[in-house]
Enzyme design. Sequence first.
Site, PDB file in Angstrom:
ATOM      1  N   LYS A  22       0.842  -1.201   0.000  1.00 35.41           N
ATOM      2  CA  LYS A  22       0.000   0.000   0.000  1.00 35.41           C
ATOM      3  C   LYS A  22       0.886   1.263   0.000  1.00 35.41           C
ATOM      4  O   LYS A  22       0.661   2.185  -0.777  1.00 35.41           O
ATOM      5  CB  LYS A  22      -0.903   0.001   1.252  1.00 35.41           C
ATOM      6  CG  LYS A  22      -1.509   1.349   1.575  1.00 35.41           C
ATOM      7  CD  LYS A  22      -2.371   1.310   2.802  1.00 35.41           C
ATOM      8  CE  LYS A  22      -1.649   1.590   4.095  1.00 35.41           C
ATOM      9  NZ  LYS A  22      -1.215   2.982   4.296  1.00 35.41           N
ATOM     10  N   ASN A  23       1.907   1.245   0.840  1.00 33.48           N
ATOM     11  CA  ASN A  23       2.723   2.459   0.991  1.00 33.48           C
ATOM     12  C   ASN A  23       3.664   2.706  -0.189  1.00 33.48           C
ATOM     13  O   ASN A  23       4.225   3.786  -0.316  1.00 33.48           O
ATOM     14  CB  ASN A  23       3.523   2.408   2.297  1.00 33.48           C
ATOM     15  CG  ASN A  23       2.629   2.680   3.501  1.00 33.48           C
ATOM     16  OD1 ASN A  23       1.446   2.967   3.333  1.00 33.48           O
ATOM     17  ND2 ASN A  23       3.187   2.597   4.686  1.00 33.48           N
ATOM     18  N   CYS A 118      -3.698  13.044  13.033  1.00 33.20           N
ATOM     19  CA  CYS A 118      -4.457  11.796  12.994  1.00 33.20           C
ATOM     20  C   CYS A 118      -4.226  11.084  14.309  1.00 33.20           C
ATOM     21  O   CYS A 118      -3.532  11.593  15.182  1.00 33.20           O
ATOM     22  CB  CYS A 118      -4.059  10.941  11.800  1.00 33.20           C
ATOM     23  SG  CYS A 118      -2.452  10.203  11.967  1.00 33.20           S
ATOM     24  N   ARG A 123       1.553  14.897  12.970  1.00 34.99           N
ATOM     25  CA  ARG A 123       1.934  14.685  11.572  1.00 34.99           C
ATOM     26  C   ARG A 123       1.908  15.943  10.689  1.00 34.99           C
ATOM     27  O   ARG A 123       1.083  16.081   9.783  1.00 34.99           O
ATOM     28  CB  ARG A 123       1.083  13.575  10.966  1.00 34.99           C
ATOM     29  CG  ARG A 123       1.185  12.289  11.766  1.00 34.99           C
ATOM     30  CD  ARG A 123       0.477  11.142  11.147  1.00 34.99           C
ATOM     31  NE  ARG A 123       1.249  10.517  10.083  1.00 34.99           N
ATOM     32  CZ  ARG A 123       0.894   9.394   9.481  1.00 34.99           C
ATOM     33  NH1 ARG A 123      -0.213   8.792   9.843  1.00 34.99           N
ATOM     34  NH2 ARG A 123       1.626   8.874   8.529  1.00 34.99           N
ATOM     35  N   ASP A 306       5.441   0.855  11.949  1.00 41.54           N
ATOM     36  CA  ASP A 306       4.182   0.238  11.507  1.00 41.54           C
ATOM     37  C   ASP A 306       4.033  -1.213  11.965  1.00 41.54           C
ATOM     38  O   ASP A 306       2.995  -1.823  11.727  1.00 41.54           O
ATOM     39  CB  ASP A 306       4.077   0.299   9.974  1.00 41.54           C
ATOM     40  CG  ASP A 306       3.703   1.697   9.492  1.00 41.54           C
ATOM     41  OD1 ASP A 306       3.420   2.559  10.335  1.00 41.54           O
ATOM     42  OD2 ASP A 306       3.705   1.922   8.263  1.00 41.54           O
ATOM     43  N   ARG A 398      -8.472  -0.146   5.516  1.00 39.17           N
ATOM     44  CA  ARG A 398      -7.639   0.845   4.822  1.00 39.17           C
ATOM     45  C   ARG A 398      -6.360   0.215   4.299  1.00 39.17           C
ATOM     46  O   ARG A 398      -5.765   0.726   3.348  1.00 39.17           O
ATOM     47  CB  ARG A 398      -7.246   1.970   5.801  1.00 39.17           C
ATOM     48  CG  ARG A 398      -8.372   2.897   6.154  1.00 39.17           C
ATOM     49  CD  ARG A 398      -7.849   4.038   6.978  1.00 39.17           C
ATOM     50  NE  ARG A 398      -6.629   4.558   6.390  1.00 39.17           N
ATOM     51  CZ  ARG A 398      -5.665   5.183   7.057  1.00 39.17           C
ATOM     52  NH1 ARG A 398      -5.783   5.380   8.344  1.00 39.17           N
ATOM     53  NH2 ARG A 398      -4.587   5.620   6.440  1.00 39.17           N
TER      54      ARG A 398
HETATM   55  C1  UD1 Z   1       4.888   6.983   6.197  1.00 40.31           C
HETATM   56  C2  UD1 Z   1       3.989   5.765   6.104  1.00 40.31           C
HETATM   57  C3  UD1 Z   1       3.526   5.342   7.497  1.00 40.31           C
HETATM   58  C4  UD1 Z   1       4.742   5.129   8.398  1.00 40.31           C
HETATM   59  C5  UD1 Z   1       5.667   6.334   8.374  1.00 40.31           C
HETATM   60  C6  UD1 Z   1       6.959   6.100   9.127  1.00 40.31           C
HETATM   61  C7  UD1 Z   1       2.921   5.988   3.963  1.00 40.31           C
HETATM   62  C8  UD1 Z   1       1.678   6.284   3.207  1.00 40.31           C
HETATM   63  N1  UD1 Z   1       2.844   6.113   5.287  1.00 40.31           N
HETATM   64  O1  UD1 Z   1       4.119   8.049   6.756  1.00 40.31           O
HETATM   65  O2  UD1 Z   1       2.784   4.142   7.370  1.00 40.31           O
HETATM   66  O3  UD1 Z   1       4.299   4.925   9.730  1.00 40.31           O
HETATM   67  O4  UD1 Z   1       6.010   6.667   7.019  1.00 40.31           O
HETATM   68  O5  UD1 Z   1       7.615   4.988   8.635  1.00 40.31           O
HETATM   69  O6  UD1 Z   1       3.928   5.628   3.387  1.00 40.31           O
HETATM   70  N2  UD1 Z   1       7.326  14.818  10.167  1.00 40.31           N
HETATM   71  C9  UD1 Z   1       7.499  16.155  10.404  1.00 40.31           C
HETATM   72  N3  UD1 Z   1       7.314  17.031   9.360  1.00 40.31           N
HETATM   73  C10 UD1 Z   1       6.978  16.610   8.109  1.00 40.31           C
HETATM   74  C11 UD1 Z   1       6.810  15.237   7.882  1.00 40.31           C
HETATM   75  C12 UD1 Z   1       6.994  14.358   8.929  1.00 40.31           C
HETATM   76  O7  UD1 Z   1       7.815  16.563  11.524  1.00 40.31           O
HETATM   77  O8  UD1 Z   1       6.835  17.458   7.217  1.00 40.31           O
HETATM   78  C13 UD1 Z   1       7.516  13.847  11.279  1.00 40.31           C
HETATM   79  C14 UD1 Z   1       6.254  13.029  11.578  1.00 40.31           C
HETATM   80  O9  UD1 Z   1       5.375  13.724  12.432  1.00 40.31           O
HETATM   81  C15 UD1 Z   1       6.836  11.789  12.200  1.00 40.31           C
HETATM   82  C16 UD1 Z   1       8.166  11.610  11.459  1.00 40.31           C
HETATM   83  O10 UD1 Z   1       8.454  12.866  10.871  1.00 40.31           O
HETATM   84  O11 UD1 Z   1       7.100  12.014  13.563  1.00 40.31           O
HETATM   85  C17 UD1 Z   1       8.129  10.556  10.366  1.00 40.31           C
HETATM   86  O12 UD1 Z   1       7.005  10.768   9.530  1.00 40.31           O
HETATM   87  P1  UD1 Z   1       7.032  10.386   7.989  1.00 40.31           P
HETATM   88  O13 UD1 Z   1       8.212   9.517   7.720  1.00 40.31           O
HETATM   89  O14 UD1 Z   1       6.880  11.632   7.184  1.00 40.31           O
HETATM   90  O15 UD1 Z   1       5.710   9.524   7.858  1.00 40.31           O
HETATM   91  P2  UD1 Z   1       4.652   9.543   6.679  1.00 40.31           P
HETATM   92  O16 UD1 Z   1       5.325   9.754   5.375  1.00 40.31           O
HETATM   93  O17 UD1 Z   1       3.521  10.422   7.041  1.00 40.31           O
END
Ligand code: UD1
Length: 417
Positions: A22-23, A118, A123, A306, A398
Amino acid sequence: MQKLIIKGRNELNGKISISGSKNATLPILAACILSSNTKLQNIPLVKDIFTMIELLEFIGLKIKIIKKKNTLIIFNKKNKINTLAPYKLVKTMRAGVLVLGSLLTKYGKAKVSLPGGCAIGTRPVDLHLLALKKLGAKIKIKDGYIIAKAKKGLKGSTIKFPSISVGATENALLAAFNAKGKTILKNCAIEPEIKDLISFLKKLGANIKIIGRTIYIHESFKKLEAYHKVMFDRIEAGTYMIASALVGKKVTIDRIDPKIIKTEINTLKKIGVNIKKNKSSITINRNKNLKQINILTKPYPGFPTDLQAQLMVLLTQAEGASKIQEDIFENRFMHVPELNRMGAKIEIKNKIAIIHGPTKLMGAEVMATDLRASVSLVLAGLIAENRTKINRIYHLDRGYESLEKKLKNCKAEIRRV
Ligand code: UD1
């Protein structure tokens, strides 16, 4: 509202085939905006993917779904499309924000709803925006929307992410696709799903190289058509590995690449799980003498956040006190009170959960709170005595394709009511 009912302590025996990731599919779908004709195979038919398809259709792409073959054919041939990702679609699935990079780099503008928080944390998307600004985008936030413009196109630049983010790396890669000159992204996430996105972008003509956590993107001549088979879902694989470690007599998990999930395999082996590796499958039998472990969740190649909730269920069956430190999201222990209601002994101290084991789990009526937390309750239900009733299973839908069917094929007693 639908519920899952599981009668626990049935031994699992058989084979589970893992679906496409999915990711990996979500960013690749966002990348389809960049091409005009794409065929994607091994697509998991889960809710988040249908939400992304709805978003792409809203934007103006035409998508043919061949369900029986888990295949999508995607056309983006219109001259005028809608460069908008509305709140109603992004709020239910945060990955919607990934269309920002593709729209901006191809059409010079995009209006994308801020995804908001969420269940597992706040996030934010500041790292996504930092990368786009460095590539020359003008960005405003207005009425809950990100309004991005790059009238003369994006320009390559060097971006060092202050912390590692999967989504921000993906958005930056998508935006860099059409940027002029050279882009260097430093301190990137290097999850296998990101490598799958890169392999798709290369099929569209992108010139991309990864060295360690640095990604180099050089301007190149682009193609408009691509065919891609999406990689396996390593989180789904890990989830069934843990199910098998809990109640597996002999379970083979296939359509995977064991090399990609080395950390997960080694972690389970350390706990005492019997795992035999083959080229594209693994076989697991349950070992009743499991040992405690201390672990931190980390970006790849570390142990994935995850899979944290699922691992915790396994550790309720291990001898001694185990510790899991959640280093990625601030609010990802929502499954703990529900597991404790089933008889687990888990305490939380800030970012650390301490799991005292082994404990006998007893079936109960429980509530799913997010995707991975809900599947951890399914795992708890598989090992618990009596019946477990899980509410709010729309979270599960989901991200897990045919969960009941896959478990039932291995003789689990699980049904949806
Ligand atoms: C993706 C995955 C999710 C997984 C996560 C971490 C998908 C669709 N989702 O989520 O299943 O749990 O990676 O492996 O692929 N952060 C910031 N600022 C930003 C972006 C992120 O501070 O602009 C922080 C987040 O709050 C979190 C950390 O960085 O604490 C990691 O998040 P991130 O790797 O971005 O996760 P997602 O891409 O949302």
